[in-house]
Design a protein around this motif. Structure first.
Motif, PDB file in Angstrom:
ATOM      1  N   ARG A  72       0.830  -1.208   0.000  1.00 34.55           N
ATOM      2  CA  ARG A  72       0.000   0.000   0.000  1.00 34.55           C
ATOM      3  C   ARG A  72       0.869   1.263   0.000  1.00 34.55           C
ATOM      4  NH1 ARG A  72      -3.035  -3.278   3.608  1.00 34.55           N
ATOM      5  NH2 ARG A  72      -2.034  -2.309   5.424  1.00 34.55           N
ATOM      6  N   CYS A  73       1.903   1.252   0.839  1.00 34.89           N
ATOM      7  CA  CYS A  73       2.778   2.424   0.917  1.00 34.89           C
ATOM      8  C   CYS A  73       3.518   2.652  -0.400  1.00 34.89           C
ATOM      9  CB  CYS A  73       3.783   2.254   2.058  1.00 34.89           C
ATOM     10  SG  CYS A  73       3.042   2.350   3.705  1.00 34.89           S
ATOM     11  N   CYS A 112      -3.514   7.256   6.368  1.00 34.79           N
ATOM     12  CA  CYS A 112      -3.795   6.095   7.237  1.00 34.79           C
ATOM     13  C   CYS A 112      -3.140   4.819   6.723  1.00 34.79           C
ATOM     14  CB  CYS A 112      -5.302   5.884   7.398  1.00 34.79           C
ATOM     15  SG  CYS A 112      -6.127   7.258   8.207  1.00 34.79           S
ATOM     16  N   LEU A 113      -1.983   4.938   6.108  1.00 34.90           N
ATOM     17  CA  LEU A 113      -1.257   3.771   5.616  1.00 34.90           C
ATOM     18  C   LEU A 113      -0.322   3.199   6.675  1.00 34.90           C
ATOM     19  CD1 LEU A 113      -0.389   5.071   2.027  1.00 34.90           C
ATOM     20  CD2 LEU A 113      -2.241   3.536   2.708  1.00 34.90           C
ATOM     21  N   ARG A 135     -13.221  15.385   0.684  1.00 39.09           N
ATOM     22  CA  ARG A 135     -12.653  14.126   1.192  1.00 39.09           C
ATOM     23  C   ARG A 135     -11.132  14.229   1.398  1.00 39.09           C
ATOM     24  NH1 ARG A 135     -16.288   9.849   0.200  1.00 39.09           N
ATOM     25  NH2 ARG A 135     -18.380  10.776   0.171  1.00 39.09           N
ATOM     26  N   LEU A 136     -10.571  15.395   1.152  1.00 43.06           N
ATOM     27  CA  LEU A 136      -9.112  15.539   1.176  1.00 43.06           C
ATOM     28  C   LEU A 136      -8.520  15.195   2.535  1.00 43.06           C
ATOM     29  CD1 LEU A 136      -8.270  18.806  -0.827  1.00 43.06           C
ATOM     30  CD2 LEU A 136      -7.881  16.441  -1.520  1.00 43.06           C
ATOM     31  N   ARG A 137      -7.429  14.408   2.478  1.00 42.10           N
ATOM     32  CA  ARG A 137      -6.572  14.159   3.647  1.00 42.10           C
ATOM     33  C   ARG A 137      -5.280  14.961   3.544  1.00 42.10           C
ATOM     34  NH1 ARG A 137     -11.157  11.060   3.433  1.00 42.10           N
ATOM     35  NH2 ARG A 137     -11.133   9.330   4.936  1.00 42.10           N
ATOM     36  N   VAL A 138      -4.809  15.156   2.303  1.00 39.94           N
ATOM     37  CA  VAL A 138      -3.542  15.841   2.048  1.00 39.94           C
ATOM     38  C   VAL A 138      -3.800  17.026   1.129  1.00 39.94           C
ATOM     39  CG1 VAL A 138      -1.295  15.669   0.908  1.00 39.94           C
ATOM     40  CG2 VAL A 138      -2.113  13.780   2.329  1.00 39.94           C
ATOM     41  N   LEU A 139      -3.355  18.219   1.561  1.00 40.18           N
ATOM     42  CA  LEU A 139      -3.512  19.425   0.754  1.00 40.18           C
ATOM     43  C   LEU A 139      -2.228  20.239   0.841  1.00 40.18           C
ATOM     44  CD1 LEU A 139      -5.138  21.510  -0.889  1.00 40.18           C
ATOM     45  CD2 LEU A 139      -6.026  22.395   1.289  1.00 40.18           C
ATOM     46  N   SER A 140      -1.713  20.634  -0.306  1.00 34.87           N
ATOM     47  CA  SER A 140      -0.487  21.433  -0.337  1.00 34.87           C
ATOM     48  C   SER A 140      -0.615  22.568  -1.342  1.00 34.87           C
ATOM     49  CB  SER A 140       0.715  20.551  -0.709  1.00 34.87           C
ATOM     50  OG  SER A 140       1.878  21.340  -0.851  1.00 34.87           O
ATOM     51  N   PHE A 141      -0.143  23.734  -0.913  1.00 35.18           N
ATOM     52  CA  PHE A 141       0.056  24.868  -1.819  1.00 35.18           C
ATOM     53  C   PHE A 141       1.509  25.309  -1.741  1.00 35.18           C
ATOM     54  CE2 PHE A 141      -4.542  25.461  -0.706  1.00 35.18           C
ATOM     55  CZ  PHE A 141      -5.049  25.161  -1.957  1.00 35.18           C
ATOM     56  N   HIS A 200     -11.714  16.141   7.052  1.00 35.07           N
ATOM     57  CA  HIS A 200     -10.863  14.942   7.027  1.00 35.07           C
ATOM     58  C   HIS A 200      -9.378  15.277   6.907  1.00 35.07           C
ATOM     59  CE1 HIS A 200     -14.324  12.288   6.710  1.00 35.07           C
ATOM     60  NE2 HIS A 200     -14.795  13.066   5.743  1.00 35.07           N
ATOM     61  N   LEU A 201      -9.065  16.561   6.734  1.00 36.41           N
ATOM     62  CA  LEU A 201      -7.688  16.961   6.431  1.00 36.41           C
ATOM     63  C   LEU A 201      -6.739  16.590   7.568  1.00 36.41           C
ATOM     64  CD1 LEU A 201      -6.595  18.376   3.888  1.00 36.41           C
ATOM     65  CD2 LEU A 201      -6.502  20.493   5.205  1.00 36.41           C
ATOM     66  N   ARG A 202      -5.639  15.926   7.190  1.00 39.04           N
ATOM     67  CA  ARG A 202      -4.618  15.542   8.166  1.00 39.04           C
ATOM     68  C   ARG A 202      -3.258  16.180   7.878  1.00 39.04           C
ATOM     69  NH1 ARG A 202      -7.719  10.772   7.491  1.00 39.04           N
ATOM     70  NH2 ARG A 202      -8.538   9.986   9.468  1.00 39.04           N
ATOM     71  N   TYR A 203      -3.095  16.712   6.680  1.00 40.06           N
ATOM     72  CA  TYR A 203      -1.798  17.245   6.248  1.00 40.06           C
ATOM     73  C   TYR A 203      -2.057  18.517   5.461  1.00 40.06           C
ATOM     74  CZ  TYR A 203       2.665  17.272   3.560  1.00 40.06           C
ATOM     75  OH  TYR A 203       3.859  17.598   2.967  1.00 40.06           O
ATOM     76  N   LEU A 204      -1.503  19.638   5.933  1.00 41.10           N
ATOM     77  CA  LEU A 204      -1.668  20.918   5.246  1.00 41.10           C
ATOM     78  C   LEU A 204      -0.295  21.569   5.125  1.00 41.10           C
ATOM     79  CD1 LEU A 204      -3.424  23.186   4.060  1.00 41.10           C
ATOM     80  CD2 LEU A 204      -3.783  24.032   6.392  1.00 41.10           C
TER      81      LEU A 204
END
Length: 759
Positions: free
Chosen positions: A282-283, A309-310, A440-446, A463-467
């Motif tokens: 999965r990873c 969640c991996l 549904r985003l978990r990961v978001l980057s700008f 649901h965001l876990r990473y910004l």
């Protein structure tokens, strides 16, 4: 074990060099080196630049060969300059030119036009003998190649470019007519067997493991002469701990029987993937969002895995970060990742491994090509979960039209490899209208965009876990960010316009990583940051005034690790409060920086600074300490505790101190020492006696007059003296291991060649 047969290697000046039946690539590298540095060639070899193509199929060792040449000591001494640039399929002349120029000058070239980049590159190369490696070239356009190589023509005779490519046509158009390419062919079974035993058994042959010889030879035959395939299978079998029964299971895998043409991925790599545990599968599949040639850090990938969640530790098991690091190292040991040739702290995936990741990820990942209106027909999955794209200087609305179809599925929105980090522009529509619909985003980057604000609706992404907002121009974060209760990672590196964090940041009880490195405009931390008890990364605790968090808030943060900076310590009013930071209990912190502001009013009483510093004693296993802009007249007693295992120490702008502590007597592990800006220090004597220093720097020492070392420096490799205008006398004697010395603006210092090694 070296093969008994090999084909004759002929000079590429006259004919095609075909190299096979060679153990590894060392011998081939030696031939190429002779071509580069030998003075016994015809005048044809003196063209500028001379171009040597290295041609062969994927995984055959082209890059390995180029790396062996690039890192050889003979190259270091023969060429004035050398640089490595990955080119890959997305051939961008400006980007490649910028990479080369920045490698040579460390100059920021963001946003500069191609003609300006080329003029600056010409200035740098003029009259210099250089070696340039262009790795993984695909572009077949002769005009592009002519334009790219134009600045290289000002170099000195014998300047060379090595090009690695899979494409014979590329080789033909890039090479000089007088110089034929180096053509790499498949290795013999004998050579592959040597690679196999080296990677699996750390031995030259099977003499210590005769029971594995027959099955090992069968694995090698199935790798069909590709060294990358051998290394990949070796990585699988190494994990099986030399268990012949487990080896037999791998050999019986039915994937070996699938023809390459069916899936385009060689069976050896499919077998390697099939043999991974499910959590590693999965990873690895998630890594299909990483572009080819993208250099990534271990922690970067682990944080993304966590957000998706991996990584699922069992109850009371180790931290997610530690488990993720084990996953990463496991994939590295199996050759799914490899260390970068350019940056030792980063990693890459070989192109064929990258292809494998895309194959096994299927429609769950969508890597958008950076081509608006391209004629290339991209297969767009219906409901991808993870997406990345190559950012450009101007990312307009049209580029992101396809994302409107992903609102019910997308979990990862990740721009990568921005050409102009900090100077790239994103259409307002994307972060204000499109992204808030991707709920549904978990990961978001700008990361890297010149955005100045985010909409309040960012708080709807529950649901965001990473910004990641690093290298943006953001001034304030919406207060709604503090309602992202699942957030684990908030990255704000080098957001140098950011003035404050959301006032209710303490509500982010799941936050584990808060990186505000380089956010120099922050006025302080929000109240009660000590409630973020899951925090492992807190790059900087900014001591603010008025209603900001105080230093006592560090106390409850028991899980902090790696690097911690405490800045603006002049705002600590009660020195006794520093005791409650409990730094001595935070044993996972490796690097600690204690900083006061430089522009404190001279009239301010600084007597309390020693009291504050006394209370901020770190644990004994700390490896690096920096004390900056400290206004006390002496250093705390704990700095010379014999129990410290400190390796590196920086004392910078400690302007009221008139002497150094006896570091050598109490810090036997100290190897790296920086003394900077100590304006009232006049004499240095035996303070380093007993040290095993390897690097020593004295910078901006206005009043320093006397250095009378009573000891030798038997291990010193690097010495730097800058802006010490009053320093008299001589350098220490017997600097036997000194490799690098820098002396600038030390006009009264007597420098004798007898101080330096005879090398």
């Amino acid at each position: 074990m070296r093969p008994s047969k090999r084909r004759e290697i002929r000079s590429p000046l006259t004919s095609l060099v075909t190299i096979d039946h060679i153990y590894g690539r060392e011998e081939v590298a030696e031939v190429v080196l002779q071509l580069l540095v030998s003075e016994k060639h015809s005048d044809a070899w003196n063209k500028v630049p001379n171009v040597i193509p290295i041609v062969g199929m994927g995984g055959i060792g082209k890059t390995t060969l180029a790396q062996l040449v690039y890192n050889d000591k003979k190259v270091e001494s023969f060429f004035d300059l050398k640089v490595w640039a990955c080119v890959s399929e997305d051939f961008d002349i400006a980007a490649v030119t910028k990479t080369i120029l920045q490698s040579l000058t460390s100059e920021n070239c963001d946003g500069k036009a191609l003609n300006l980049l080329q003029e600056k590159l010409k200035e740098k190369l003029l009259g210099k003998r250089f070696l340039v490696i262009l790795d993984d070239v695909w572009n077949e356009n002769y005009n592009d190649w002519t334009l790219l190589r134009a600045p290289f023509e000002v170099g000195a005779s014998r300047s060379s470019i090595i090009v690695t490519t899979r494409n014979q046509k590329v080789s033909s158009l890039m090479r000089n007519k007088e110089v034929e390419p180096v053509q790499l062919e498949l290795l013999s079974n004998e050579a592959c067997l040597s690679i196999f035993t080296q990677h699996v058994l750390e031995a030259r042959d099977f003499s210590a493991h005769p029971n594995l010889k027959e099955i090992g030879e069968e694995f090698v035959r199935r790798c069909k002469g590709l060294p990358l395939a051998v290394k990949t299978i070796a990585g699988v079998l190494r994990i099986e701990d030399e268990d012949i029964n487990e080896w037999k299971k791998v050999l019986k895998n039915k994937i070996w029987d699938i023809p390459v043409e069916a899936g385009g991925i060689p069976s050896s790599r499919m077998v390697s993937y099939d043999n991974l545990p499910s959590h590693l599968k999965r990873c690895f599949a998630y890594c299909s969002i990483l572009p080819k040639d993208y250099e990534f850090e271990e922690k970067e990938v682990v944080l993304l895995w966590m957000a998706e969640c991996l990584i699922q530790p069992l109850q009371d098991e180790e931290e997610m970060e530690d488990l993720g690091s084990k996953y990463f190292r496991n994939l590295l040991s199996r050759s799914f990742f490899q260390k970068s040739r350019i940056n030792e702290s980063k990693f890459v995936m070989h192109d064929l491994i990258n292809d494998l990741a895309q194959s096994v990820a299927g429609d769950t990942c969508y890597r958008m090509e950076d081509r608006i209106g391209s004629s290339q027909n991209e297969d767009i999955p219906i409901k991808p979960r993870h997406s990345s794209y190559l950012g450009s200087q101007y990312d307009v609305t049209k580029k992101f039209e396809v994302f409107s179809k992903f609102t019910s599925s997308l979990r990862t929105f990740l721009p990568l490899m921005l050409r102009y980090p900090g100077g790239s522009y994103l259409a307002h529509h994307v972060h204000f209208e499109l992204v808030p619909t991707l709920d549904r985003l978990r990961v978001l980057s700008f990361n890297g965009y010149c955005i100045t604000e985010l909409p309040n609706s960012i708080g709807d992404l529950k649901h965001l876990r990473y910004l990641n907002l690093s290298h943006t121009l953001i001034r304030l974060l919406p207060e709604s960010v503090a309602t992202l209760y699942n957030l684990q990672t908030l990255l704000l590196k080098y957001c140098n316009r950011l003035k404050k964090l959301p006032s209710m940041l303490r509500n982010l009880v799941n936050l584990r990583h808060l990186n505000i490195e380089g956010a120099e405009s922050l006025e302080g931390m929000p109240m009660q940051i000590g409630k973020l008890t899951c925090l492992q990364t807190l790059s900087n605790l900014v001591m603010g005034k008025d209603n900001c968090s105080g230093i006592k808030e560090l106390g409850p943060l028991k899980h902090l690790r790696e690097t911690l900076c405490i800045s603006r310590l002049e705002n600590v009013i009660e020195s006794k409060d520093a005791k409650y930071a409990k730094l001595i209990e935070k044993t996972k912190i490796d690097v600690l920086s204690l900083e006061w502001s430089r522009d404190i009013e001279e009239s301010k009483d600084t007597t309390s600074e020693l009291e504050v510093l006394n209370e901020l004693r770190p644990h004994n296993a700390l490896t690096k300490l920096c004390i900056i802009n400290y206004g006390g007249t002496k250093f705390p007693n704990w700095l010379t505790s014999p129990s410290f295992q400190m390796v590196s120490l920086t004392l910078e702008n400690c302007y009221k101190c008139t002497s150094l502590p006896p570091l050598g007597e109490y810090l036997p592990s100290l190897k790296n020492l920086w003394i900077k800006g100590m304006a009232n220090l006049k004499s240095v004597g035996s303070e380093f006696c007993g040290c095993n220093l390897e690097t020593l720097h004295f910078h901006d020492m206005e009043e320093w007059e006397n250095w009378s070392p009573s000891e030798e420096f038997p291990n010193l490799c690097q010495l730097s003296l800058r802006k010490c205008p009053k320093l008299l006398g001589k350098l220490p004697n017997n600097l036997h291991l000194l490799k690098e010395v820098e002396i600038i603006d030390c006009v009264q210092l007597v420098v004798s060649l007898s101080c330096f090694p005879n090398k």
